[in-house]
Design a protein around this motif. Structure first.
Motif, PDB file in Angstrom:
ATOM      1  N   GLY A 189       0.823  -1.197   0.000  1.00 43.15           N
ATOM      2  CA  GLY A 189       0.000   0.000   0.000  1.00 43.15           C
ATOM      3  C   GLY A 189       0.858   1.248   0.000  1.00 43.15           C
ATOM      4  N   GLY A 190       0.206   2.378   0.076  1.00 37.06           N
ATOM      5  CA  GLY A 190       0.905   3.656   0.070  1.00 37.06           C
ATOM      6  C   GLY A 190       0.139   4.678  -0.731  1.00 37.06           C
ATOM      7  N   ASN A 191       0.678   5.865  -0.764  1.00 41.63           N
ATOM      8  CA  ASN A 191       0.066   6.986  -1.470  1.00 41.63           C
ATOM      9  C   ASN A 191       0.745   7.137  -2.822  1.00 41.63           C
ATOM     10  N   VAL A 192      -0.029   7.084  -3.893  1.00 39.93           N
ATOM     11  CA  VAL A 192       0.503   7.103  -5.247  1.00 39.93           C
ATOM     12  C   VAL A 192       0.043   8.375  -5.955  1.00 39.93           C
ATOM     13  N   ALA A 193       0.997   9.093  -6.571  1.00 39.39           N
ATOM     14  CA  ALA A 193       0.675  10.249  -7.418  1.00 39.39           C
ATOM     15  C   ALA A 193       0.579   9.773  -8.857  1.00 39.39           C
ATOM     16  N   LEU A 194      -0.598   9.905  -9.452  1.00 36.90           N
ATOM     17  CA  LEU A 194      -0.826   9.474 -10.837  1.00 36.90           C
ATOM     18  C   LEU A 194      -0.812  10.712 -11.723  1.00 36.90           C
ATOM     19  N   LEU A 195       0.305  10.922 -12.441  1.00 38.94           N
ATOM     20  CA  LEU A 195       0.455  12.106 -13.271  1.00 38.94           C
ATOM     21  C   LEU A 195      -0.430  12.008 -14.518  1.00 38.94           C
ATOM     22  N   LYS A 196      -0.689  13.152 -15.103  1.00 37.38           N
ATOM     23  CA  LYS A 196      -1.466  13.191 -16.346  1.00 37.38           C
ATOM     24  C   LYS A 196      -0.679  12.500 -17.458  1.00 37.38           C
ATOM     25  N   PHE A 197      -1.371  11.710 -18.280  1.00 37.50           N
ATOM     26  CA  PHE A 197      -0.709  10.994 -19.360  1.00 37.50           C
ATOM     27  C   PHE A 197      -0.629  11.877 -20.603  1.00 37.50           C
ATOM     28  N   GLY A 198       0.533  11.875 -21.229  1.00 36.36           N
ATOM     29  CA  GLY A 198       0.696  12.592 -22.490  1.00 36.36           C
ATOM     30  C   GLY A 198       0.394  11.681 -23.654  1.00 36.36           C
ATOM     31  N   GLY A 199       0.907  12.034 -24.840  1.00 37.54           N
ATOM     32  CA  GLY A 199       0.713  11.195 -26.021  1.00 37.54           C
ATOM     33  C   GLY A 199      -0.675  11.324 -26.607  1.00 37.54           C
ATOM     34  N   ASP A 200      -1.211  10.215 -27.083  1.00 39.69           N
ATOM     35  CA  ASP A 200      -2.500  10.196 -27.772  1.00 39.69           C
ATOM     36  C   ASP A 200      -3.626  10.569 -26.800  1.00 39.69           C
ATOM     37  N   PRO A 201      -4.366  11.659 -27.060  1.00 42.05           N
ATOM     38  CA  PRO A 201      -5.449  12.054 -26.145  1.00 42.05           C
ATOM     39  C   PRO A 201      -6.607  11.066 -26.122  1.00 42.05           C
ATOM     40  N   ALA A 202      -6.714  10.199 -27.123  1.00 43.85           N
ATOM     41  CA  ALA A 202      -7.782   9.194 -27.112  1.00 43.85           C
ATOM     42  C   ALA A 202      -7.423   8.010 -26.229  1.00 43.85           C
ATOM     43  N   MET A 203      -6.132   7.670 -26.125  1.00 43.15           N
ATOM     44  CA  MET A 203      -5.701   6.520 -25.344  1.00 43.15           C
ATOM     45  C   MET A 203      -5.329   6.897 -23.912  1.00 43.15           C
ATOM     46  N   GLY A 204      -4.630   8.044 -23.740  1.00 42.32           N
ATOM     47  CA  GLY A 204      -4.067   8.401 -22.440  1.00 42.32           C
ATOM     48  C   GLY A 204      -5.060   8.451 -21.292  1.00 42.32           C
ATOM     49  N   PRO A 205      -6.156   9.247 -21.370  1.00 41.93           N
ATOM     50  CA  PRO A 205      -7.087   9.351 -20.233  1.00 41.93           C
ATOM     51  C   PRO A 205      -7.735   8.015 -19.857  1.00 41.93           C
ATOM     52  N   GLU A 206      -8.114   7.200 -20.859  1.00 45.24           N
ATOM     53  CA  GLU A 206      -8.764   5.918 -20.555  1.00 45.24           C
ATOM     54  C   GLU A 206      -7.797   4.972 -19.863  1.00 45.24           C
ATOM     55  N   LEU A 207      -6.555   4.912 -20.365  1.00 47.82           N
ATOM     56  CA  LEU A 207      -5.555   4.038 -19.756  1.00 47.82           C
ATOM     57  C   LEU A 207      -5.209   4.522 -18.351  1.00 47.82           C
ATOM     58  N   ARG A 208      -5.101   5.811 -18.169  1.00 46.77           N
ATOM     59  CA  ARG A 208      -4.793   6.376 -16.849  1.00 46.77           C
ATOM     60  C   ARG A 208      -5.895   6.046 -15.843  1.00 46.77           C
ATOM     61  N   GLU A 209      -7.154   6.152 -16.276  1.00 46.44           N
ATOM     62  CA  GLU A 209      -8.266   5.837 -15.384  1.00 46.44           C
ATOM     63  C   GLU A 209      -8.266   4.356 -15.001  1.00 46.44           C
ATOM     64  N   SER A 210      -7.933   3.478 -15.956  1.00 47.07           N
ATOM     65  CA  SER A 210      -7.891   2.047 -15.652  1.00 47.07           C
ATOM     66  C   SER A 210      -6.775   1.729 -14.663  1.00 47.07           C
ATOM     67  N   ILE A 211      -5.641   2.409 -14.798  1.00 51.68           N
ATOM     68  CA  ILE A 211      -4.538   2.201 -13.857  1.00 51.68           C
ATOM     69  C   ILE A 211      -4.939   2.687 -12.467  1.00 51.68           C
ATOM     70  N   LEU A 212      -5.677   3.785 -12.397  1.00 52.89           N
ATOM     71  CA  LEU A 212      -6.142   4.299 -11.102  1.00 52.89           C
ATOM     72  C   LEU A 212      -6.987   3.258 -10.387  1.00 52.89           C
ATOM     73  N   TYR A 213      -7.949   2.663 -11.108  1.00 56.92           N
ATOM     74  CA  TYR A 213      -8.823   1.667 -10.484  1.00 56.92           C
ATOM     75  C   TYR A 213      -8.034   0.419 -10.090  1.00 56.92           C
ATOM     76  N   ALA A 214      -7.062   0.010 -10.930  1.00 56.41           N
ATOM     77  CA  ALA A 214      -6.274  -1.184 -10.630  1.00 56.41           C
ATOM     78  C   ALA A 214      -5.437  -0.984  -9.368  1.00 56.41           C
ATOM     79  N   LEU A 215      -4.831   0.189  -9.211  1.00 53.03           N
ATOM     80  CA  LEU A 215      -4.027   0.469  -8.013  1.00 53.03           C
ATOM     81  C   LEU A 215      -4.916   0.546  -6.771  1.00 53.03           C
ATOM     82  N   GLN A 216      -6.071   1.196  -6.906  1.00 54.27           N
ATOM     83  CA  GLN A 216      -6.988   1.272  -5.771  1.00 54.27           C
ATOM     84  C   GLN A 216      -7.469  -0.120  -5.363  1.00 54.27           C
ATOM     85  N   GLY A 217      -7.650  -1.007  -6.340  1.00 52.11           N
ATOM     86  CA  GLY A 217      -8.077  -2.358  -6.034  1.00 52.11           C
ATOM     87  C   GLY A 217      -7.039  -3.146  -5.247  1.00 52.11           C
TER      88      GLY A 217
END
Length: 421
Positions: free
Chosen positions: A53-81
């Motif tokens: 566990g611990g506190n994680v800073a999830l930075l904004k994803f660069g690159g493709d605006p169609a892929m970055g936000p969706e992938l970032r959100e999925s990583i957020l849920y996976a880490l929280q899980g």
């Protein structure tokens, strides 16, 4: 660095088979098969388990605006899980590096970014995650960094593909699992467990056979390395809007899916299923097509009305002109008592009425043609969207019915796969 590529499924080789068999068959009975400590011998104390566990800073994803936000959100849920507390940061890795005037590719820069993130944080961060969304056909990297230890946890390199429907569901859990195992490494197998697995459901082999299998294992592992991001492609699905209509049409109201992205904005996923009661011709029409059809219909009706009125006024003009011609009067005749002027005024008034109504009719005709063409384009686009939707649904159903099983035999090792269509 872990690299995620897209090899063919049969190339996974015996390495994947051994892992599957070890997980499904070997591990369950191991506690029962483990030998108890010898009499008089004290059982060794178990190592103290680390803390996950611990506190994680999830930075904004660069690159493709169609892929970055969706992938970032999925990583957020996976880490929280996995029990991590995740906080979204508005800056990307590149922006944080620019802020600290350093090269993002160097470890010293990541150390500066970690200190920069904790400088004004309410609760100190233990890790930070940054990366890019890859455009189709290109590679991108996602990095997990340990701020306290000032070291990279792991770099994840992946390749984006329009045909890959698996990666978005498998890469984020892999990132979360790697972070957990970084904090609490999995216990290695004991020699006794290795011996049990080596002989499980296997006949005794000669040293030559063992050596040959070991070589085959190493070759398969080299061929199937980094098979995590494999493209499971069910193949191009044929779509017939008429034949597939009943399989995918809806009887109730539209069921649009509304979700919220990391920025708090609502994202609406349109329900593109056709309406059963309208049939395969009009069932695929969306509301905007009916709106444009209504405007086109009103413009067409207006065009007919104005041209009809213009024709009626033309009859008045012909009657007025006939009356003027039959009067035998001429302009500027001293004997005229004003009759010629009255008749000429009737002709001019009728002509103006014809011209004015015809101009309005022409304008409405142009409007009808423009909106009629727009309606045709909208219908074509909506049918293309329906084809893409049905094709995607068919691919998901095919992959959802994917059956994968190990193939074991004398001299034969691998994985078998089948789809149900």
């Amino acid at each position: 660095m872990t690299r995620f590529s897209a090899p063919e499924l049969p190339a996974l080789g015996r390495s994947l088979l051994c892992s599957a068999l070890a997980l499904a068959v070997g591990l369950a009975p191991l506690p029962a098969l483990a030998a108890p400590p010898a009499e008089g011998e004290a059982e060794a104390p178990a190592e103290a388990a680390g803390e996950v566990g611990g506190n994680v800073a999830l930075l904004k994803f660069g690159g493709d605006p169609a892929m970055g936000p969706e992938l970032r959100e999925s990583i957020l849920y996976a880490l929280q899980g996995q029990g991590y507390e995740v906080t979204g940061v508005k800056r990307s890795g590149a922006e944080a590096a620019e802020k600290n005037k350093c090269d993002l590719a160097t470890d010293s820069c990541l150390e500066k970014i970690g200190a920069y993130l904790n400088k004004n944080a309410r609760k100190p961060f233990d890790f930070f995650v940054f990366g890019d969304g890859a455009t189709p056909g290109t590679e991108a990297t996602i990095t997990v960094y340990d701020i306290k230890a000032n070291k990279r946890v792991r770099d994840f390199r992946y390749t984006a593909s329009l045909d890959d429907v698996i990666m978005i569901y498998t890469l984020p859990p892999a990132i979360a699992k790697a972070t957990v195992e970084y904090q609490v490494p999995a216990a290695p197998m004991t020699d006794e467990e290795k011996e049990i697995l080596a002989t499980l459901d296997e006949p005794e082999k000669t040293p030559e056979e063992v050596a040959a299998e070991q070589k085959a294992l190493e070759d398969a592992a080299a061929a199937g390395m980094n098979a995590f991001n494999a493209n499971l492609d069910a193949g191009e699905q044929e779509v017939d809007l008429k034949a597939d209509f009943e399989k995918f049409c809806r009887t109730g109201p539209r069921e649009d899916k509304v979700s919220t992205d990391l920025q708090g904005d609502e994202v609406v996923e349109r329900d593109l299923r056709p309406v059963c009661k309208r049939g395969p011709v009009f069932g695929y029409w969306q509301p905007k097509a009916y709106a444009v059809l209504a405007i086109t219909g009103m413009a067409a009706v207006g065009t007919g009305v104005m041209y009809g009125l213009a024709l009626g006024a033309r009859g008045e003009w012909k009657d007025a002109k006939t009356a003027l011609d039959d009067s035998g009067l001429e302009p500027n005749n001293p004997a005229d008592d004003g009759t010629y002027a009255d008749l000429a005024t009737d002709v001019t008034t009728a002509a103006f009425k014809v011209r004015r109504r015809a101009i309005v009719g022409d304008a409405l005709l142009g409007t009808t043609l423009v909106f009629g063409g727009l309606l045709g384009i909208i219908i074509w686009q909506e049918r293309q969207q329906a084809k893409d939707f049905i094709r995607s649904e068919k691919e998901l159903r095919a992959i959802g019915n994917l059956n994968v099983s190990p193939v074991v035999g004398f001299g034969n090792y691998g994985v078998g796969a089948s789809f149900e269509f």
